[in-house]
Design a protein around this motif. Sequence first.
Motif, mmCIF file in Angstrom:
data_model
loop_
_atom_site.group_PDB
_atom_site.id
_atom_site.type_symbol
_atom_site.label_atom_id
_atom_site.label_comp_id
_atom_site.label_asym_id
_atom_site.label_seq_id
_atom_site.Cartn_x
_atom_site.Cartn_y
_atom_site.Cartn_z
ATOM 1 N N SER A 134 55.125 0.901 26.623
ATOM 2 C CA SER A 134 55.655 1.272 27.937
ATOM 3 C C SER A 134 56.189 0.060 28.686
ATOM 4 O O SER A 134 57.218 0.133 29.325
ATOM 5 C CB SER A 134 54.594 1.986 28.773
ATOM 6 O OG SER A 134 53.638 1.064 29.215
ATOM 7 N N SER A 135 55.464 -1.037 28.630
ATOM 8 C CA SER A 135 55.969 -2.288 29.215
ATOM 9 C C SER A 135 54.899 -3.324 28.943
ATOM 10 O O SER A 135 53.792 -2.982 28.566
ATOM 11 C CB SER A 135 56.241 -2.188 30.712
ATOM 12 O OG SER A 135 55.094 -1.866 31.414
ATOM 13 N N GLU A 152 50.570 0.446 27.782
ATOM 14 C CA GLU A 152 50.376 1.685 27.041
ATOM 15 C C GLU A 152 51.231 1.602 25.790
ATOM 16 O O GLU A 152 52.409 1.276 25.868
ATOM 17 C CB GLU A 152 50.825 2.860 27.916
ATOM 18 C CG GLU A 152 50.391 4.227 27.447
ATOM 19 C CD GLU A 152 48.897 4.425 27.445
ATOM 20 O OE1 GLU A 152 48.281 4.295 28.502
ATOM 21 O OE2 GLU A 152 48.353 4.720 26.377
ATOM 22 N N ILE A 189 63.578 4.397 37.154
ATOM 23 C CA ILE A 189 62.558 4.043 36.158
ATOM 24 C C ILE A 189 62.307 5.238 35.257
ATOM 25 O O ILE A 189 62.199 5.118 34.034
ATOM 26 C CB ILE A 189 61.243 3.620 36.844
ATOM 27 C CG1 ILE A 189 61.456 2.367 37.672
ATOM 28 C CG2 ILE A 189 60.171 3.370 35.810
ATOM 29 C CD1 ILE A 189 60.242 1.979 38.470
ATOM 30 N N VAL A 193 62.751 5.163 31.207
ATOM 31 C CA VAL A 193 61.634 5.356 30.279
ATOM 32 C C VAL A 193 61.887 6.563 29.391
ATOM 33 O O VAL A 193 61.682 6.522 28.171
ATOM 34 C CB VAL A 193 60.313 5.514 31.057
ATOM 35 C CG1 VAL A 193 59.181 5.869 30.131
ATOM 36 C CG2 VAL A 193 59.995 4.241 31.796
ATOM 37 N N TYR B 17 55.920 -5.785 40.152
ATOM 38 C CA TYR B 17 55.922 -5.547 38.708
ATOM 39 C C TYR B 17 54.782 -4.627 38.309
ATOM 40 O O TYR B 17 54.919 -3.779 37.440
ATOM 41 C CB TYR B 17 55.825 -6.873 37.935
ATOM 42 C CG TYR B 17 55.784 -6.640 36.447
ATOM 43 C CD1 TYR B 17 54.582 -6.610 35.762
ATOM 44 C CD2 TYR B 17 56.949 -6.391 35.738
ATOM 45 C CE1 TYR B 17 54.538 -6.344 34.405
ATOM 46 C CE2 TYR B 17 56.911 -6.125 34.376
ATOM 47 C CZ TYR B 17 55.706 -6.104 33.719
ATOM 48 O OH TYR B 17 55.667 -5.826 32.382
ATOM 49 N N TYR B 20 55.681 -1.077 38.960
ATOM 50 C CA TYR B 20 56.673 -0.660 37.959
ATOM 51 C C TYR B 20 55.986 -0.380 36.626
ATOM 52 O O TYR B 20 56.196 0.654 35.995
ATOM 53 C CB TYR B 20 57.718 -1.770 37.800
ATOM 54 C CG TYR B 20 58.561 -1.678 36.565
ATOM 55 C CD1 TYR B 20 58.401 -2.580 35.518
ATOM 56 C CD2 TYR B 20 59.525 -0.681 36.434
ATOM 57 C CE1 TYR B 20 59.169 -2.491 34.382
ATOM 58 C CE2 TYR B 20 60.298 -0.583 35.300
ATOM 59 C CZ TYR B 20 60.121 -1.495 34.271
ATOM 60 O OH TYR B 20 60.871 -1.419 33.143
ATOM 61 N N SER B 21 55.138 -1.305 36.207
ATOM 62 C CA SER B 21 54.487 -1.172 34.911
ATOM 63 C C SER B 21 53.579 0.047 34.870
ATOM 64 O O SER B 21 53.520 0.779 33.873
ATOM 65 C CB SER B 21 53.692 -2.453 34.650
ATOM 66 O OG SER B 21 53.212 -2.475 33.352
ATOM 67 N N ILE B 23 53.899 2.779 36.699
ATOM 68 C CA ILE B 23 54.723 3.994 36.674
ATOM 69 C C ILE B 23 55.204 4.256 35.244
ATOM 70 O O ILE B 23 55.112 5.382 34.738
ATOM 71 C CB ILE B 23 55.920 3.860 37.632
ATOM 72 C CG1 ILE B 23 55.430 3.813 39.071
ATOM 73 C CG2 ILE B 23 56.891 5.013 37.445
ATOM 74 C CD1 ILE B 23 56.535 3.699 40.081
ATOM 75 N N CYS B 24 55.685 3.202 34.564
ATOM 76 C CA CYS B 24 56.147 3.382 33.174
ATOM 77 C C CYS B 24 55.032 3.928 32.309
ATOM 78 O O CYS B 24 55.233 4.862 31.512
ATOM 79 C CB CYS B 24 56.592 2.042 32.585
ATOM 80 S SG CYS B 24 58.131 1.434 33.226
ATOM 81 N N ALA B 25 53.830 3.352 32.453
ATOM 82 C CA ALA B 25 52.716 3.783 31.609
ATOM 83 C C ALA B 25 52.363 5.239 31.889
ATOM 84 O O ALA B 25 52.102 6.019 30.956
ATOM 85 C CB ALA B 25 51.506 2.888 31.845
ATOM 86 N N LEU B 27 54.348 7.604 32.987
ATOM 87 C CA LEU B 27 55.388 8.477 32.444
ATOM 88 C C LEU B 27 55.202 8.656 30.945
ATOM 89 O O LEU B 27 55.325 9.761 30.412
ATOM 90 C CB LEU B 27 56.770 7.885 32.733
ATOM 91 C CG LEU B 27 57.161 7.862 34.201
ATOM 92 C CD1 LEU B 27 58.456 7.106 34.387
ATOM 93 C CD2 LEU B 27 57.316 9.266 34.733
#
Lengths: 203, 70
Positions: A134-135, A152, A189, A193, B17, B20-21, B23-25, B27
Amino acid sequence: MLRQASRLLSRSVTAASSKSVTARAFSTELPSTVDSTFVESWKKVAPNMDPPQTPSSFMKPRPSTASSIPTKLTVNFVLPYASELSGKEVDMVIIPATTGQMGVLPGHVPTIAELKPGIMSVHEGTDIKKYFVSSGFAFLHANSVADIIAVEAVPLENIDASQVQKGLADFTQKLASASTDLEKAEAQIGVEVHSAMNAALSG
Amino acid sequence: MASTAAVPFWRAAGMTYITYSNICANLVRNCLKEPFKAEALNREKVHFSLSKWAGGKPEKPTLRSDTPGV
């Protein structure tokens, strides 16, 4: 104010010692002796106190870079809740850096890479293991050790394609109707994603 | 000594950051197939008790059992 502190401190010591301290660049070896002119002038001024330690005297020397490039890359891949790969020796790792897919071989230039949502693949002989990350960040060290940390990471088989499509449609629509900067950023975002997951599943 | 590097869009919008991180996780977790999705959401549950203080004394605590959407 603090920028001046080092200058003010070195002002009270002889000029010769401050020159030798600043001349040292990054190195893997630590200086074997403490700065002797500094220690002498310190003893003149404060004979009963020990000279102050500098950060370098507390540092352990960095692991020295092997003179020949190792044949395998050692990968440590960790998540906040699990250690996915720990000290695994592999041939190559491809990481989804923000600057594009980056292939990491043993002997790679030391790099710190920020990761974007995308596929990370670990190549060992003919085995390729893929994860959707994920990042996170990847730290590539000079001794061919790669530390990859992700918030993740899931194997591609665990991703549900229909939910990805639905999410992509949702966020594309939110992006079109977003008003504030923050809403736009969140929708953007979401789009990024989900597009990355889509590409991962189909590519 | 201001750097003129281009900022990512989320930082330009005032997001850090970490936000952001996360939110990505979230999703990614929402798009998992069934047993994995339940495990992931279960793993990320947080429970905390919050009490505001007034005049040197804690007021009644509120208990929050949020699922991660925050």
